[in-house]
Design an enzyme around this catalytic site. Sequence first.
Site, PDB file in Angstrom:
ATOM      1  N   LYS A  70     -14.218   0.368   3.296  1.00  0.00           N
ATOM      2  CA  LYS A  70     -14.308  -1.096   3.419  1.00  0.00           C
ATOM      3  C   LYS A  70     -15.561  -1.509   4.204  1.00  0.00           C
ATOM      4  O   LYS A  70     -16.137  -2.571   3.946  1.00  0.00           O
ATOM      5  CB  LYS A  70     -13.045  -1.597   4.116  1.00  0.00           C
ATOM      6  CG  LYS A  70     -12.896  -3.094   4.170  1.00  0.00           C
ATOM      7  CD  LYS A  70     -11.496  -3.424   4.617  1.00  0.00           C
ATOM      8  CE  LYS A  70     -11.296  -4.898   4.827  1.00  0.00           C
ATOM      9  NZ  LYS A  70      -9.904  -5.201   5.157  1.00  0.00           N
ATOM     10  N   GLU A 147      -7.670 -12.569   5.519  1.00  0.00           N
ATOM     11  CA  GLU A 147      -6.562 -11.864   6.181  1.00  0.00           C
ATOM     12  C   GLU A 147      -5.790 -12.741   7.165  1.00  0.00           C
ATOM     13  O   GLU A 147      -4.550 -12.719   7.173  1.00  0.00           O
ATOM     14  CB  GLU A 147      -7.082 -10.583   6.845  1.00  0.00           C
ATOM     15  CG  GLU A 147      -7.391  -9.517   5.796  1.00  0.00           C
ATOM     16  CD  GLU A 147      -8.304  -8.404   6.267  1.00  0.00           C
ATOM     17  OE1 GLU A 147      -8.584  -8.334   7.489  1.00  0.00           O
ATOM     18  OE2 GLU A 147      -8.758  -7.614   5.427  1.00  0.00           O
ATOM     19  N   ASP A 169      -5.720  -9.158  15.468  1.00  0.00           N
ATOM     20  CA  ASP A 169      -5.549  -8.100  14.460  1.00  0.00           C
ATOM     21  C   ASP A 169      -6.245  -6.820  14.932  1.00  0.00           C
ATOM     22  O   ASP A 169      -7.473  -6.732  14.938  1.00  0.00           O
ATOM     23  CB  ASP A 169      -6.158  -8.608  13.137  1.00  0.00           C
ATOM     24  CG  ASP A 169      -5.984  -7.606  11.998  1.00  0.00           C
ATOM     25  OD1 ASP A 169      -5.596  -6.449  12.258  1.00  0.00           O
ATOM     26  OD2 ASP A 169      -6.248  -7.992  10.844  1.00  0.00           O
TER      27      ASP A 169
END
Length: 621
Positions: A70, A147, A169
Amino acid sequence: MSDLIVGIDLGTTNSEVAAFTDGQVRVLGPGDRRILPSCVGLSASGELLVGEPARNQQALYPERTVRSIKRRMGSQEMVMLGPRSLTAPEISAVILRELVEWTRLSLGERPERAVITVPAYFSDAQRGATREAGALAGLEVVRILNEPTAASLAYGYGDGSRHTALIYDLGGGTFDVSVVTVEGDITEVLASHGNNRLGGDDFDDLLAERLAREFQKRHGIDLRNGHASAKARLWWAAEEAKKKLSQEPYARIREESLAERNGKPLHLEMEISRTDYEALIRPLVESTLDSVSQALRDSGRKPGDMDAVLLVGGSTRTPLVFNLLAERIAIEPRQDVHPDLCVALGAGVLASRLSGRDVDRVLVDVSPYSFGVSFLGERGGFPYPHCYKPIIRRNTPLPLTRTERFYTSHPFQPEVDVHVYQGEDEDALKNILVGDFTIGGLTETEDLNEILCRMRLDLDGILEVTSEEKLTGRSKQITIANAMQAKTPEEIAAGRKRIQDLFESRFGVDFNGSPGGEETDTEIIEGEFEEMESGGAVVERIAVTGAAEAESLMGRSRKLLHLMHDEDREEAIDLHERIGAAIESGDSEALAAASRALTELLFFTEGQIGFMEGQVGSRPN
Ligand code: AMP
């Protein structure tokens, strides 16, 4: 075309797929598997490996394994997978193909459309690369979803009204914090901060370093310079220990034959406490809090403006993360949607809506109350025997197990009473007593004895409480059925009355309960509790041992003399004299005995005062 649309969290460390099935949004996978490591590899024989098998070979064959792809999305560089050269979207497509297969295995149908999530800071090029990965995997990407938006959808904040949330996160390799306003499935990111090189993998590194140093100290061999397979096992053991420490105050690590000397195998064997582990990772967690403050400042909002603080990412299961964040922003963060599945579930909510289902949030089974035990602590500057320590926190997903540690309240204590409460008040007596038991036959040591209290709550509301003497493993357990059932006001009133009666009957109780009992005992309590027996309390701190402590003990006692019964006052004065004489003569045995007697006397006196204070104040009867 089928109306199936799946939601996919294509993560740096792990990926998941969710869809609407059996009336709700669920994360899918074969058997018990729900989390796919975002890792792709080629085996020695050229076979394509995805997920767990690829991750397992990573340390041994790094040249044939790709992880964290990613991070390279949107760049033009080619990635080597053994002899093959591939683009980042091509590697990501392999992961997506596996998730498509997981969906087919779960639902019997191959999805053709997907919602895929990306970090809020992803550029157009990175979003484009994600769409391309979807297309390469045979998926029409109907929406690219941020997200933090996915997380807020999972929590039901996409209901159309306007909410402001802070989303923290912390995954395996990245950390992001966003302050967002959410309205429907539109999120405005007011500010975001983070570190895309910080995550749970760094916690593993610190722990693995610690284990390696310990091994080197004992055996003179540095595993970090050793064989790749020994290193891989070291890191694996560190990650397992880290996860265990999210639930338990200690983790035992045992890896056999990590190295050898003169043909003899050398094992790694050690125990690490959560306290030591937290000291290792604390600077990293603190650094994430600085990002939180920065994001709040940049957004022009205060913590009090937040409707919610949501925890996302597997590493937020670390208790230190929860505790420091709660302390810093003075709001209890929410973690009632599984933090490692939350983004996939949120993508699943949007996917379900886009396929015409009326879904407004994710359903998760959580504990509706906190459960904990009472201990001797301090309230209003006085020792108080009914302080409350939650062990299972309300709104935590079920099933779950948590353990906390306590200590006996005085040396040579043969037993402890464990009182189990349901509720949120820091005064245990304002909560509901759901069970109690005594663990006896404890080792009578001069040092305070460590007692572990483990709670396990399952989906059916069955609460198992186990107390264990750490030194010997001696344990006692009770099972409370219907622990999650709400009590009626009458039951609560009756329970409180019983607590009060019990408390009043404590005075004059003999501390020296008789040792005995089996190694492990189990009893079942059907939503009821038993009469309390005599015994000691558990405390969180160490009590009196030396002269300085004895002085301070006498100080506390002098302040209370005027409140004591005549007999107790005389005894206390006598003990002051004995302590003074013992200090002067340096007789440590006499000092210990007199200090112990005074500690016991104060325990009751201070407990009584705590109760009297409560009556004057707001304690309900
Ligand atoms: P994610 O990127 O959200 O999938 O998170 C992966 C990270 O979460 C990895 O570093 C895991 O080791 C970590 N993790 C998973 N479960 C736990 C746990 N119970 N306690 C602490 N960290 C965990």
